[in-house]
Design a protein around this motif. Structure first.
Motif, PDB file in Angstrom:
ATOM      1  N   THR A  31       0.834  -1.204   0.000  1.00  0.00           N
ATOM      2  CA  THR A  31       0.000   0.000   0.000  1.00  0.00           C
ATOM      3  C   THR A  31       0.866   1.249   0.000  1.00  0.00           C
ATOM      4  O   THR A  31       0.597   2.203  -0.722  1.00  0.00           O
ATOM      5  CB  THR A  31      -0.962   0.010   1.201  1.00  0.00           C
ATOM      6  OG1 THR A  31      -1.745  -1.168   1.158  1.00  0.00           O
ATOM      7  CG2 THR A  31      -1.881   1.210   1.164  1.00  0.00           C
ATOM      8  N   GLU A  72      -6.560  -8.106   0.538  1.00  0.00           N
ATOM      9  CA  GLU A  72      -7.865  -7.446   0.452  1.00  0.00           C
ATOM     10  C   GLU A  72      -7.767  -5.982   0.877  1.00  0.00           C
ATOM     11  O   GLU A  72      -8.369  -5.097   0.267  1.00  0.00           O
ATOM     12  CB  GLU A  72      -8.893  -8.198   1.300  1.00  0.00           C
ATOM     13  CG  GLU A  72      -9.232  -9.558   0.716  1.00  0.00           C
ATOM     14  CD  GLU A  72     -10.026 -10.456   1.645  1.00  0.00           C
ATOM     15  OE1 GLU A  72     -10.686 -11.373   1.128  1.00  0.00           O
ATOM     16  OE2 GLU A  72      -9.981 -10.258   2.893  1.00  0.00           O
ATOM     17  N   ARG A  73      -6.970  -5.718   1.915  1.00  0.00           N
ATOM     18  CA  ARG A  73      -6.773  -4.340   2.377  1.00  0.00           C
ATOM     19  C   ARG A  73      -6.064  -3.513   1.299  1.00  0.00           C
ATOM     20  O   ARG A  73      -6.441  -2.375   1.028  1.00  0.00           O
ATOM     21  CB  ARG A  73      -5.960  -4.354   3.679  1.00  0.00           C
ATOM     22  CG  ARG A  73      -6.119  -3.162   4.527  1.00  0.00           C
ATOM     23  CD  ARG A  73      -5.581  -3.293   5.959  1.00  0.00           C
ATOM     24  NE  ARG A  73      -4.462  -4.194   6.182  1.00  0.00           N
ATOM     25  CZ  ARG A  73      -4.571  -5.428   6.707  1.00  0.00           C
ATOM     26  NH1 ARG A  73      -5.747  -5.913   7.049  1.00  0.00           N
ATOM     27  NH2 ARG A  73      -3.520  -6.172   6.895  1.00  0.00           N
ATOM     28  N   ASP A  87      -8.585  -2.698  -1.461  1.00  0.00           N
ATOM     29  CA  ASP A  87      -9.516  -1.652  -1.015  1.00  0.00           C
ATOM     30  C   ASP A  87      -8.849  -0.281  -1.055  1.00  0.00           C
ATOM     31  O   ASP A  87      -9.428   0.694  -1.525  1.00  0.00           O
ATOM     32  CB  ASP A  87     -10.006  -1.936   0.403  1.00  0.00           C
ATOM     33  CG  ASP A  87     -10.942  -3.126   0.479  1.00  0.00           C
ATOM     34  OD1 ASP A  87     -11.474  -3.550  -0.572  1.00  0.00           O
ATOM     35  OD2 ASP A  87     -11.131  -3.649   1.602  1.00  0.00           O
ATOM     36  N   GLU A  88      -7.617  -0.215  -0.578  1.00  0.00           N
ATOM     37  CA  GLU A  88      -6.919   1.065  -0.519  1.00  0.00           C
ATOM     38  C   GLU A  88      -6.538   1.565  -1.912  1.00  0.00           C
ATOM     39  O   GLU A  88      -6.512   2.769  -2.149  1.00  0.00           O
ATOM     40  CB  GLU A  88      -5.720   0.963   0.416  1.00  0.00           C
ATOM     41  CG  GLU A  88      -6.175   0.809   1.863  1.00  0.00           C
ATOM     42  CD  GLU A  88      -5.043   0.632   2.855  1.00  0.00           C
ATOM     43  OE1 GLU A  88      -3.868   0.853   2.481  1.00  0.00           O
ATOM     44  OE2 GLU A  88      -5.336   0.273   3.997  1.00  0.00           O
ATOM     45  N   ALA A 114      -9.262   3.535  -3.353  1.00  0.00           N
ATOM     46  CA  ALA A 114      -9.641   4.694  -2.557  1.00  0.00           C
ATOM     47  C   ALA A 114      -8.869   5.959  -2.957  1.00  0.00           C
ATOM     48  O   ALA A 114      -9.194   7.040  -2.481  1.00  0.00           O
ATOM     49  CB  ALA A 114      -9.411   4.403  -1.072  1.00  0.00           C
ATOM     50  N   HIS A 141     -14.225  -9.607  -4.378  1.00  0.00           N
ATOM     51  CA  HIS A 141     -14.047  -8.160  -4.207  1.00  0.00           C
ATOM     52  C   HIS A 141     -15.142  -7.384  -4.928  1.00  0.00           C
ATOM     53  O   HIS A 141     -15.576  -7.754  -6.019  1.00  0.00           O
ATOM     54  CB  HIS A 141     -12.668  -7.728  -4.708  1.00  0.00           C
ATOM     55  CG  HIS A 141     -12.271  -6.395  -4.188  1.00  0.00           C
ATOM     56  ND1 HIS A 141     -12.634  -5.220  -4.783  1.00  0.00           N
ATOM     57  CD2 HIS A 141     -11.551  -6.061  -3.084  1.00  0.00           C
ATOM     58  CE1 HIS A 141     -12.161  -4.207  -4.091  1.00  0.00           C
ATOM     59  NE2 HIS A 141     -11.489  -4.684  -3.058  1.00  0.00           N
ATOM     60  N   ARG A 145     -14.968  -4.696  -6.538  1.00  0.00           N
ATOM     61  CA  ARG A 145     -14.502  -4.173  -7.830  1.00  0.00           C
ATOM     62  C   ARG A 145     -13.907  -5.282  -8.692  1.00  0.00           C
ATOM     63  O   ARG A 145     -13.035  -5.032  -9.518  1.00  0.00           O
ATOM     64  CB  ARG A 145     -13.439  -3.089  -7.608  1.00  0.00           C
ATOM     65  CG  ARG A 145     -13.904  -1.841  -6.868  1.00  0.00           C
ATOM     66  CD  ARG A 145     -14.641  -0.827  -7.736  1.00  0.00           C
ATOM     67  NE  ARG A 145     -13.912  -0.365  -8.883  1.00  0.00           N
ATOM     68  CZ  ARG A 145     -13.189   0.747  -8.944  1.00  0.00           C
ATOM     69  NH1 ARG A 145     -13.087   1.528  -7.892  1.00  0.00           N
ATOM     70  NH2 ARG A 145     -12.580   1.092 -10.058  1.00  0.00           N
TER      71      ARG A 145
END
Length: 171
Positions: A48, A98-99, A102-103, A106, A149, A151
């Motif tokens: 990330t 998964e994190r 998601d990030e 974002a 997910h 997306r």
């Protein structure tokens, strides 16, 4: 001329990707802007931060007009092998994955596609059947995580285990 942005982010597979092999469109009216941010030994938890650095680099390269046209940003990620090497459980790796997904979605700049390159067997694991089994489980768990997910239509999982190792991977 259309400008496509690509960020290559991940572990040593990304950090060692030779620039001469970056994507190019030789007979097209489009061009690529490629930013690479790889860190040898990176685990998914660190990805990330690498994405967070690469996305602004792409945004800075795009001029105001390109940003207004929402030039596509394709994010290519590769990680997970070092997580297994560190002894992390498959569940922990998938939670981190998964994190990261998601990030990624974002960020203010629009990421149009994420291409995730799954784990492949390292040459030194040829006779390590325990590690081979973990890699196979991890690859399948990545595939399931993408399918779940929100997306999922914007995420493409590349099964490198099957692609690079084929039958020798026993998948």
């Amino acid at each position: 001329m259309s400008l496509y942005h690509m960020a290559l982010v991940g572990d040593s597979d990304i950090s060692r990707w030779p620039p001469e092999l970056f994507p190019s469109l030789s007979k097209s009216t489009a061009s690529w802007s490629v930013v690479r941010n790889g860190l040898s030994g990176a685990c998914l938890e660190e990805i990330t931060g690498l994405v967070a650095k690469a996305v602004p680099d792409i945004a800075m390269e795009a001029d105001e007009n390109e940003r207004k046209k929402n030039s596509p940003l394709i994010l290519v990620m590769c990680a997970g092998e070092n997580d297994i090497g560190q002894g992390y459980s498959i569940d922990k790796v998938i939670r981190s994955f998964e994190r990261v997904l998601d990030e990624c979605f974002a960020f203010d700049i629009m990421i149009s596609k994420v291409i995730f390159l799954g784990p492949k067997l390292e040459p030194w694991l040829t006779n390590d059947h325990s590690s081979r089994k973990k890699y196979i489980k991890l690859s399948k768990a990545f595939q399931r995580a993408v399918e779940r997910h929100i997306r999922k239509g914007d995420i493409h999982y590349v099964d490198c285990l099957l692609m690079f190792c084929g039958d020798s991977a026993n998948v």
